[in-house]
Design an enzyme around this catalytic site. Structure first.
Site, PDB file in Angstrom:
ATOM      1  N   SER A 106       0.822  -1.209   0.000  1.00  0.00           N
ATOM      2  CA  SER A 106       0.000   0.000   0.000  1.00  0.00           C
ATOM      3  C   SER A 106       0.857   1.260   0.000  1.00  0.00           C
ATOM      4  O   SER A 106       2.008   1.260   0.448  1.00  0.00           O
ATOM      5  CB  SER A 106      -0.903   0.025   1.226  1.00  0.00           C
ATOM      6  OG  SER A 106      -1.600  -1.184   1.339  1.00  0.00           O
TER       7      SER A 106
HETATM    8  N1  SAH Z   1      -0.601  -4.817   3.871  1.00  0.00           N
HETATM    9  C1  SAH Z   1       0.041  -5.217   2.668  1.00  0.00           C
HETATM   10  C2  SAH Z   1      -0.815  -4.921   1.470  1.00  0.00           C
HETATM   11  C3  SAH Z   1      -0.953  -6.127   0.629  1.00  0.00           C
HETATM   12  S1  SAH Z   1      -2.084  -6.063  -0.659  1.00  0.00           S
HETATM   13  C4  SAH Z   1       1.403  -4.574   2.568  1.00  0.00           C
HETATM   14  O1  SAH Z   1       1.697  -3.702   3.368  1.00  0.00           O
HETATM   15  O2  SAH Z   1       2.175  -4.962   1.713  1.00  0.00           O
HETATM   16  C5  SAH Z   1      -3.355  -7.110  -0.089  1.00  0.00           C
HETATM   17  C6  SAH Z   1      -3.024  -8.524   0.153  1.00  0.00           C
HETATM   18  O3  SAH Z   1      -4.227  -9.161   0.529  1.00  0.00           O
HETATM   19  C7  SAH Z   1      -2.515  -9.301  -1.037  1.00  0.00           C
HETATM   20  O4  SAH Z   1      -1.259  -9.802  -0.761  1.00  0.00           O
HETATM   21  C8  SAH Z   1      -3.540 -10.415  -1.229  1.00  0.00           C
HETATM   22  O5  SAH Z   1      -2.967 -11.623  -1.617  1.00  0.00           O
HETATM   23  C9  SAH Z   1      -4.152 -10.513   0.154  1.00  0.00           C
HETATM   24  N2  SAH Z   1      -5.480 -11.111   0.230  1.00  0.00           N
HETATM   25  C10 SAH Z   1      -6.524 -10.949  -0.585  1.00  0.00           C
HETATM   26  N3  SAH Z   1      -7.568 -11.660  -0.150  1.00  0.00           N
HETATM   27  C11 SAH Z   1      -7.183 -12.283   0.981  1.00  0.00           C
HETATM   28  C12 SAH Z   1      -7.818 -13.154   1.896  1.00  0.00           C
HETATM   29  N4  SAH Z   1      -9.077 -13.528   1.750  1.00  0.00           N
HETATM   30  N5  SAH Z   1      -7.108 -13.593   2.944  1.00  0.00           N
HETATM   31  C13 SAH Z   1      -5.825 -13.224   3.112  1.00  0.00           C
HETATM   32  N6  SAH Z   1      -5.175 -12.417   2.278  1.00  0.00           N
HETATM   33  C14 SAH Z   1      -5.849 -11.940   1.229  1.00  0.00           C
END
Ligand code: SAH
Length: 689
Positions: free
Chosen positions: A63
């Site tokens: 993000s």
């Molecule tokens: N907080 C993270 C942002 C990652 S983007 C950072 O700082 O890098 C969002 C993430 O959510 C992705 O990696 C995606 O794979 C994950 N995601 C999507 N649906 C999900 C679910 N149902 N359970 C766990 N992770 C999920």
């Protein structure tokens, strides 16, 4: 860690996070102490402190720093809190939370990301975080309740499991939206056993939350978009609307024989006709578009054809068709990806027709062809310098020096844009502007002998300036770069109309997404404008906007940018789409009919217009087509009758026929002409008027 990295990080927190209103000192400190560069793929290290989300492994994103700060402040995490994060991704947000809370449980869907995040957290000693693999929409019942839950992916609705796992007084921060690509960031506080207070922090864009209580998956790690309720209800009326379309349309069997009289009558006195296409690789679209254009040129005096192609390359075609002196290009004509867009048999047929038709006409009456797009930096630089070398060698030298700013990057402007954006290399804005300005100042002197040549060079210099801005904006925001590109197309059109005389009429070929009024689609709500919208605003009813669409068949497209062209199967259209209605309408027509014109203006088809005005999905296939992820990557919401004045439907279509030859350039060689089959094409084929 070097001091410089600390400095850059402090600056990031100061400018991107604190300056935008995140005040919580603990959050700001935790961000200052968390090395974001350790959480991005190493090739992006330089960009780790950019004011932007960045791509990470598995097609996910880390993000934007500001959004992390905003979410964590809203979560009001105390040192004694137990926190759950859904969507650990890179592990960055969890690393920041580790400094704010007693313990953090972070769930991630992709096993590969789980291991990466674990390793990254361990490497910086954030030992109070557990990363586990699983479906986060169900929370972590075994560790509940939580004082705060942060969801780092966009949900269609608030997952009930997560609400259930909040402690009394606990906060849930979650992006929620019915659109898979855009959400509202919501904070929900459990203020009583059955009481939840809710407030919004504004609009955000996250990757989709895929899981049992999130977006559905089709098994290929793809979020399937659930149509909003009103779209789903619309499905019920599909048969009725399809019947109305079938009654209102003008069917034809084959693009070679489609009657054009009624269409030309509807176009009437319009000064600008825009013809779109829902793919960049469908033969029928090219052929019918060319026939319509030929009719507009031959029967209605249109003199400008503007296409979604590079200016300098198309200027070379124009010189050939309007019998003007040739001028060499630095790089071969239309050799840049996607080559099949203009190096194809359909285009050759049209160019050949145009050249023959102009044979017998006075120069002022000849129709020309021009590239509206902002790409083609290298050939544009070459065009400006070559022109100046002919008319003013001193100025040519000056331009060469100024444009040297671009030279390390000419072949890779995308990387240049990124480097310039983050300050690794100077921008070339001043150099581009100064060259254009010097050129325009000498207009009277230069254009005396050959006004067309001066105009070509001035447009090429404009492209250099706009491309400079475009490639920098591309890195900053896709919306800004899109808008620069479409404004440039519009300015080029206006310049052409002025250049060819005040009553000039123009026909434009570009993708539906440039041609259909953006204000009537999802693009508009994201702040994107386009050529069709600008033309509509300027010309009102003097503009006629036509779209092309198809249900299924084959299409020429690549799987990724810069990868080879393939002939791909187009999937049958989605049930919530306009395409599905038009497909069903086609089947209601007396057989065998594959295609029709569908007038959409209230003057021509009031009843159909009223029925179609409720938004639905619409498909856009560009130079890249990914059938596997079609719903997310190729459908958007639109309002068809507000987008176009007329839609041309070809139910089953076939891929455009690429050639290795450009549409002209090799015309001097008889062998090349024969190889391209040009000599065998009768003068009027396929445009028998
Ligand atoms: N907080 C993270 C942002 C990652 S983007 C950072 O700082 O890098 C969002 C993430 O959510 C992705 O990696 C995606 O794979 C994950 N995601 C999507 N649906 C999900 C679910 N149902 N359970 C766990 N992770 C999920």
């Amino acid at each position: 860690m070097s001091t410089t990295t600390d400095d850059v990080r402090n600056l990031m927190v100061e400018r991107q996070v604190r300056a935008r209103g995140v005040k919580d000192a603990r959050v700001l400190d935790a961000m200052r102490e968390t090395p974001r560069e350790r959480f991005v793929p190493s090739r992006l290290n330089d960009l780790a402190y950019e004011d932007a989300p960045l791509p990470i492994e598995e097609g996910q994103t880390i993000s934007q720093p500001y959004v992390v700060g905003l979410m964590l402040e809203a979560a009001r995490i105390k040192a004694t809190d137990r926190v759950l994060e859904i969507g650990a991704g890179s592990g960055y947000a969890a690393a920041v939370m580790a400094l704010l809370a007693k313990e953090v449980v972070a769930i991630e869907r992709f096993p590969s990301l789980v291991s990466l995040a674990q390793a990254r957290l361990e490497a910086i000693n954030r030992t109070n975080v557990t990363v586990r693999q699983g479906d986060g929409t169900l929370g972590a019942a075994d560790r509940a309740p939580f004082d705060a839950i942060i969801v780092s992916a966009g949900a269609p609705e608030v997952p009930p499991s997560l609400l259930a796992q909040l402690a009394l007084g606990g906060r849930l921060v979650i992006p929620v939206g019915h659109d898979v690509r855009s959400q509202e960031l919501i904070v929900i506080e459990k203020s009583g056993e059955h009481r939840f207070d809710r407030r919004s922090l504004g609009h955000v864009q996250f990757v989709p939350l895929v899981g049992t209580e999130g977006w559905a998956s089709d098994g290929a790690a793809v979020a399937v978009r659930r149509a909003p309720l009103d779209l789903r209800l619309g499905t019920r009326d599909r048969a009725k609307i399809a019947r109305m379309v079938a009654d209102a349309c003008e069917p034809f069997g084959d693009v070679r024989h489609a009657p054009l009289d009624a269409l030309l009558a509807r176009i009437g006195q319009a000064r600008v006709v825009l013809i779109g296409e829902s793919t960049h690789g469908t033969s029928e679209f090219y052929r019918l578009r060319a026939r319509i254009t030929a009719a507009l040129i031959a029967r209605a005096g249109f003199k400008v054809v503007g296409i979604e192609a590079d200016w300098p390359d198309t200027a070379a075609v124009d010189r050939m068709v309007r019998k003007r002196p040739a001028s060499p290009l630095r790089e071969p004509m239309y050799a840049r990806f996607p080559t099949w867009m203009w190096r194809n048999e359909e285009m050759q047929e049209f160019v050949s027709w145009l050249a023959h038709r102009n044979d017998t006409l006075e120069p002022a009456a000849r129709a020309g062809i021009h590239g509206l797009d902002v790409y083609g930096l290298n050939n544009s630089i070459g065009a400006v310098i070559d022109y100046l070398a002919r008319v003013d060698p001193f100025a040519a030298e000056q331009a060469r020096e100024r444009y040297a700013c671009f030279s390390p990057w000419e072949r890779d402007p995308v990387t240049w844009g990124r480097a310039a954006t983050v300050g690794l290399t100077p921008t070339c804005e001043q150099e581009a502007v100064a060259t254009l300005k010097s050129l325009l100042e000498e207009r009277l002197r230069y254009s005396r002998d050959d006004d067309d040549a001066f105009f070509d060079a001035a447009r090429a210099a404009t492209v250099v300036g706009e491309a400079e801005k475009y490639y920098r904006a591309m890195y900053r925001s896709s919306r800004d770069s899109w808008n620069i590109r479409d404004r440039h197309m519009f300015e080029t059109l206006m310049a052409l109309l002025e250049h060819r005389g005040s009553d000039t009429r123009a026909v434009i070929w570009a993708h539906n997404s440039h041609v259909g009024n953006a204000a009537a689609t999802e693009m508009g709500s994201h702040g994107e404008i386009n050529l069709g919208q600008l033309v509509r605003e300027r010309f009102g009813n003097q503009a006629y906007l036509i779209g092309f669409g198809t249900d299924q068949g084959t299409v020429a497209a690549a799987s990724n940018w810069d990868t080879p062209m393939e002939v791909k199967e187009i999937r049958p259209s989605h049930e919530d789409s306009y395409e599905r209605i038009l497909h069903e309408a086609c089947r209601m027509l007396p057989a065998p009919t594959n295609a029709f014109f569908l007038p959409l203006k209230s003057a021509h088809a009031p009843a159909v217009r009223t029925e179609l005005i409720h938004p639905r999905l619409e498909r856009a296939i560009g130079v890249v087509y990914r059938p596997e992820t079609e719903l997310v990557s190729h459908y958007f919401e639109a309002n068809l009758p507000a987008q176009f004045d007329e839609f041309i439907w070809v139910d089953r279509t076939t891929a455009v026929r690429p050639t290795n030859l450009p549409p002209t350039g090799e015309y001097e060689s008889a062998a090349a002409r024969t190889a391209a089959g040009i000599e065998s094409i009768p003068d009027t084929y396929p445009f028998g008027l």
